[in-house]
Design a protein around this motif. Structure first.
Motif, PDB file in Angstrom:
ATOM      1  N   VAL A 174       0.836  -1.200   0.000  1.00  0.00           N
ATOM      2  CA  VAL A 174       0.000   0.000   0.000  1.00  0.00           C
ATOM      3  C   VAL A 174       0.869   1.247   0.000  1.00  0.00           C
ATOM      4  CG1 VAL A 174      -1.883  -1.145   1.236  1.00  0.00           C
ATOM      5  CG2 VAL A 174      -0.189   0.168   2.517  1.00  0.00           C
ATOM      6  N   GLU A 175       0.310   2.308  -0.553  1.00  0.00           N
ATOM      7  CA  GLU A 175       0.955   3.616  -0.512  1.00  0.00           C
ATOM      8  C   GLU A 175       0.011   4.557   0.208  1.00  0.00           C
ATOM      9  OE1 GLU A 175       2.288   7.201  -3.591  1.00  0.00           O
ATOM     10  OE2 GLU A 175       2.254   5.122  -4.297  1.00  0.00           O
ATOM     11  N   ILE A 176       0.468   5.096   1.333  1.00  0.00           N
ATOM     12  CA  ILE A 176      -0.378   6.007   2.098  1.00  0.00           C
ATOM     13  C   ILE A 176       0.328   7.344   2.274  1.00  0.00           C
ATOM     14  CG2 ILE A 176      -1.554   4.162   3.344  1.00  0.00           C
ATOM     15  CD1 ILE A 176       0.207   4.757   5.740  1.00  0.00           C
ATOM     16  N   GLU A 177      -0.463   8.393   2.372  1.00  0.00           N
ATOM     17  CA  GLU A 177       0.085   9.739   2.563  1.00  0.00           C
ATOM     18  C   GLU A 177       0.049  10.092   4.044  1.00  0.00           C
ATOM     19  OE1 GLU A 177      -0.589  14.347   1.011  1.00  0.00           O
ATOM     20  OE2 GLU A 177      -1.808  12.709   0.208  1.00  0.00           O
ATOM     21  N   THR A 178       1.177  10.542   4.570  1.00  0.00           N
ATOM     22  CA  THR A 178       1.223  10.904   5.991  1.00  0.00           C
ATOM     23  C   THR A 178       0.386  12.149   6.233  1.00  0.00           C
ATOM     24  OG1 THR A 178       3.246  12.173   5.670  1.00  0.00           O
ATOM     25  CG2 THR A 178       3.492   9.881   6.348  1.00  0.00           C
ATOM     26  N   THR A 179      -0.400  12.089   7.284  1.00  0.00           N
ATOM     27  CA  THR A 179      -1.263  13.213   7.655  1.00  0.00           C
ATOM     28  C   THR A 179      -0.593  14.045   8.747  1.00  0.00           C
ATOM     29  OG1 THR A 179      -2.337  11.866   9.340  1.00  0.00           O
ATOM     30  CG2 THR A 179      -3.327  11.864   7.126  1.00  0.00           C
ATOM     31  N   GLU A 180      -1.144  15.206   8.976  1.00  0.00           N
ATOM     32  CA  GLU A 180      -0.627  16.066  10.048  1.00  0.00           C
ATOM     33  C   GLU A 180      -0.776  15.370  11.393  1.00  0.00           C
ATOM     34  OE1 GLU A 180      -1.358  20.572  11.873  1.00  0.00           O
ATOM     35  OE2 GLU A 180      -2.262  19.973   9.953  1.00  0.00           O
ATOM     36  N   ARG A 181      -1.904  14.663  11.549  1.00  0.00           N
ATOM     37  CA  ARG A 181      -2.143  13.932  12.790  1.00  0.00           C
ATOM     38  C   ARG A 181      -1.054  12.890  13.032  1.00  0.00           C
ATOM     39  NH1 ARG A 181      -6.871   9.428  13.613  1.00  0.00           N
ATOM     40  NH2 ARG A 181      -6.353   8.828  15.748  1.00  0.00           N
ATOM     41  N   LEU A 182      -0.661  12.172  11.969  1.00  0.00           N
ATOM     42  CA  LEU A 182       0.354  11.128  12.116  1.00  0.00           C
ATOM     43  C   LEU A 182       1.714  11.724  12.467  1.00  0.00           C
ATOM     44  CD1 LEU A 182       1.139   8.115  11.843  1.00  0.00           C
ATOM     45  CD2 LEU A 182       1.675   8.579   9.450  1.00  0.00           C
ATOM     46  N   THR A 183       2.099  12.781  11.764  1.00  0.00           N
ATOM     47  CA  THR A 183       3.425  13.357  12.016  1.00  0.00           C
ATOM     48  C   THR A 183       3.512  14.033  13.381  1.00  0.00           C
ATOM     49  OG1 THR A 183       2.759  15.337  10.754  1.00  0.00           O
ATOM     50  CG2 THR A 183       4.020  13.646   9.580  1.00  0.00           C
ATOM     51  N   GLU A 184       2.351  14.448  13.923  1.00  0.00           N
ATOM     52  CA  GLU A 184       2.350  15.004  15.282  1.00  0.00           C
ATOM     53  C   GLU A 184       2.631  13.907  16.306  1.00  0.00           C
ATOM     54  OE1 GLU A 184      -1.419  16.848  15.709  1.00  0.00           O
ATOM     55  OE2 GLU A 184      -0.826  18.722  14.713  1.00  0.00           O
ATOM     56  N   GLN A 185       2.155  12.687  16.008  1.00  0.00           N
ATOM     57  CA  GLN A 185       2.365  11.552  16.902  1.00  0.00           C
ATOM     58  C   GLN A 185       3.720  10.884  16.661  1.00  0.00           C
ATOM     59  OE1 GLN A 185      -0.964   8.695  17.157  1.00  0.00           O
ATOM     60  NE2 GLN A 185      -2.165  10.153  15.973  1.00  0.00           N
ATOM     61  N   CYS A 186       4.152  10.875  15.391  1.00  0.00           N
ATOM     62  CA  CYS A 186       5.349  10.123  15.007  1.00  0.00           C
ATOM     63  C   CYS A 186       6.302  11.033  14.236  1.00  0.00           C
ATOM     64  CB  CYS A 186       4.968   8.930  14.130  1.00  0.00           C
ATOM     65  SG  CYS A 186       3.671   7.877  14.834  1.00  0.00           S
ATOM     66  N   SER A 187       7.388  11.420  14.876  1.00  0.00           N
ATOM     67  CA  SER A 187       8.335  12.323  14.215  1.00  0.00           C
ATOM     68  C   SER A 187       9.290  11.593  13.280  1.00  0.00           C
ATOM     69  CB  SER A 187       9.144  13.093  15.267  1.00  0.00           C
ATOM     70  OG  SER A 187       9.883  12.183  16.084  1.00  0.00           O
ATOM     71  N   ASN A 188       9.461  10.282  13.517  1.00  0.00           N
ATOM     72  CA  ASN A 188      10.340   9.506  12.643  1.00  0.00           C
ATOM     73  C   ASN A 188       9.786   8.096  12.465  1.00  0.00           C
ATOM     74  OD1 ASN A 188      11.032   8.067  14.982  1.00  0.00           O
ATOM     75  ND2 ASN A 188      12.839   9.320  15.347  1.00  0.00           N
ATOM     76  N   VAL A 189      10.492   7.294  11.669  1.00  0.00           N
ATOM     77  CA  VAL A 189      10.016   5.949  11.336  1.00  0.00           C
ATOM     78  C   VAL A 189       9.880   5.083  12.585  1.00  0.00           C
ATOM     79  CG1 VAL A 189      10.636   3.810  10.145  1.00  0.00           C
ATOM     80  CG2 VAL A 189      10.914   6.014   8.975  1.00  0.00           C
ATOM     81  N   GLU A 190      10.823   5.205  13.508  1.00  0.00           N
ATOM     82  CA  GLU A 190      10.778   4.378  14.720  1.00  0.00           C
ATOM     83  C   GLU A 190       9.500   4.601  15.510  1.00  0.00           C
ATOM     84  OE1 GLU A 190      13.658   3.178  18.500  1.00  0.00           O
ATOM     85  OE2 GLU A 190      14.050   5.008  17.356  1.00  0.00           O
ATOM     86  N   ASN A 191       9.029   5.860  15.526  1.00  0.00           N
ATOM     87  CA  ASN A 191       7.821   6.197  16.289  1.00  0.00           C
ATOM     88  C   ASN A 191       6.552   5.558  15.722  1.00  0.00           C
ATOM     89  OD1 ASN A 191       9.054   9.569  16.762  1.00  0.00           O
ATOM     90  ND2 ASN A 191       9.378   7.777  18.045  1.00  0.00           N
ATOM     91  N   LEU A 192       6.623   5.078  14.473  1.00  0.00           N
ATOM     92  CA  LEU A 192       5.447   4.430  13.877  1.00  0.00           C
ATOM     93  C   LEU A 192       5.098   3.142  14.615  1.00  0.00           C
ATOM     94  CD1 LEU A 192       6.191   4.824  10.049  1.00  0.00           C
ATOM     95  CD2 LEU A 192       4.379   5.972  11.324  1.00  0.00           C
ATOM     96  N   GLY A 193       6.099   2.563  15.281  1.00  0.00           N
ATOM     97  CA  GLY A 193       5.857   1.333  16.032  1.00  0.00           C
ATOM     98  C   GLY A 193       5.495   0.156  15.148  1.00  0.00           C
ATOM     99  N   ILE A 194       6.107   0.073  13.976  1.00  0.00           N
ATOM    100  CA  ILE A 194       5.795  -1.001  13.033  1.00  0.00           C
ATOM    101  C   ILE A 194       6.339  -2.332  13.533  1.00  0.00           C
ATOM    102  CG2 ILE A 194       6.280  -1.887  10.717  1.00  0.00           C
ATOM    103  CD1 ILE A 194       6.275   0.993   9.735  1.00  0.00           C
ATOM    104  N   ASP A 195       5.480  -3.359  13.537  1.00  0.00           N
ATOM    105  CA  ASP A 195       5.915  -4.724  13.847  1.00  0.00           C
ATOM    106  C   ASP A 195       6.563  -5.286  12.581  1.00  0.00           C
ATOM    107  OD1 ASP A 195       6.294  -7.363  14.450  1.00  0.00           O
ATOM    108  OD2 ASP A 195       4.232  -7.764  15.065  1.00  0.00           O
ATOM    109  N   GLU A 196       7.890  -5.304  12.540  1.00  0.00           N
ATOM    110  CA  GLU A 196       8.606  -5.677  11.318  1.00  0.00           C
ATOM    111  C   GLU A 196       8.462  -7.143  10.961  1.00  0.00           C
ATOM    112  OE1 GLU A 196      12.597  -4.257  11.760  1.00  0.00           O
ATOM    113  OE2 GLU A 196      11.992  -2.139  11.533  1.00  0.00           O
ATOM    114  N   ARG A 197       7.891  -7.949  11.871  1.00  0.00           N
ATOM    115  CA  ARG A 197       7.611  -9.349  11.524  1.00  0.00           C
ATOM    116  C   ARG A 197       6.396  -9.440  10.601  1.00  0.00           C
ATOM    117  NH1 ARG A 197       6.926 -11.343  17.554  1.00  0.00           N
ATOM    118  NH2 ARG A 197       5.745  -9.371  17.457  1.00  0.00           N
ATOM    119  N   ALA A 198       5.534  -8.424  10.644  1.00  0.00           N
ATOM    120  CA  ALA A 198       4.300  -8.457   9.847  1.00  0.00           C
ATOM    121  C   ALA A 198       4.245  -7.371   8.779  1.00  0.00           C
ATOM    122  CB  ALA A 198       3.086  -8.308  10.770  1.00  0.00           C
TER     123      ALA A 198
END
Length: 218
Positions: free
Chosen positions: A150-174
């Motif tokens: 998927v290709e998603i566009e980062t929103t203002e809400r997302l960037t306020e919560q997550c300043s970098n990739v690590e903050n996304l909290g992605i489970d890299e196993r999935a």
């Protein structure tokens, strides 16, 4: 390297495919029983033929076996589409792409051996539903029952919560963040410390449940 394609039926779908293939410098044969359709595309086709695509003799004269792929677009006529697909298969077409108009038509084309079946109404419906459900989604590709790119566009809400990739909290196993598209720049395999900017396009690959969890943050 230029390839050769035969478009049988020059409706909106077939003519669009023909134009795009020519735009990429391929050789394209266009066939339709409607002279006005053939004339409208004649200038962008390498070969334009007025013929009935359900007539086996007419198709046999086209040497379909010499083309890299045959694309079938018979507007709203299930019987003609089925007949054309059968003839193309029997005449040795290497690869057949056919447009379906309904679920029943899709099943018939599949049983007749079409290699790829395009069902615009279904595909568009899925795409619209996913876009409505995840308003920031730009595009997606289904890889399996539960696997997507998927290709998603980062929103203002997302960037306020997550300043970098690590903050996304992605489970890299999935789920994997394959790239970030930022204007004309493509950041491949971004690191955990890569900053996120409102308007970035995130290209992700992975499990549907993990994608939905991320979607809730948008």
């Amino acid at each position: 390297m230029s390839r050769q394609f035969a478009i049988l039926g020059l409706g909106y779908f077939g003519s669009t495919v023909a134009r795009e293939l020519k735009r990429h410098d391929n050789q394209v044969l266009g066939v339709d029983r409607d002279e006005s359709r053939v004339d409208a595309l004649a200038e962008c086709l390498d070969h334009a033929v007025i013929a009935d695509v359900t007539d086996e003799k007419s198709l046999a004269e086209l040497s379909l076996e010499n083309y890299d792929a045959v694309i079938i677009d018979v507007d709203g006529n299930l019987e003609a589409s089925v007949i054309c697909t059968v003839h193309a298969k029997e005449l040795g077409a290497r690869e057949i792409w056919a447009k379906a108009h309904s679920d029943a038509h899709h099943k018939l084309l599949d049983r007749l051996g079409a290699d790829h079946i395009v069902y615009p109404e279904y595909d568009s419906g899925i795409r619209v539903a996913e876009s409505l459900n995840y308003h920031a989604m730009v595009d997606f590709i289904r890889l399996g029952e539960r696997e997507f790119i998927v290709e998603i566009e980062t929103t203002e809400r997302l960037t306020e919560q997550c300043s970098n990739v690590e903050n996304l909290g992605i489970d890299e196993r999935a789920l994997q963040l394959v790239a970030i598209k930022r204007g004309d720049e493509v950041i491949r395999a971004p690191g955990h410390d890569t900053a996120l900017v409102c308007g970035d396009h995130l290209v992700l690959m992975g499990d549907l449940a993990a994608l939905r969890e991320l979607g809730n943050k948008l």
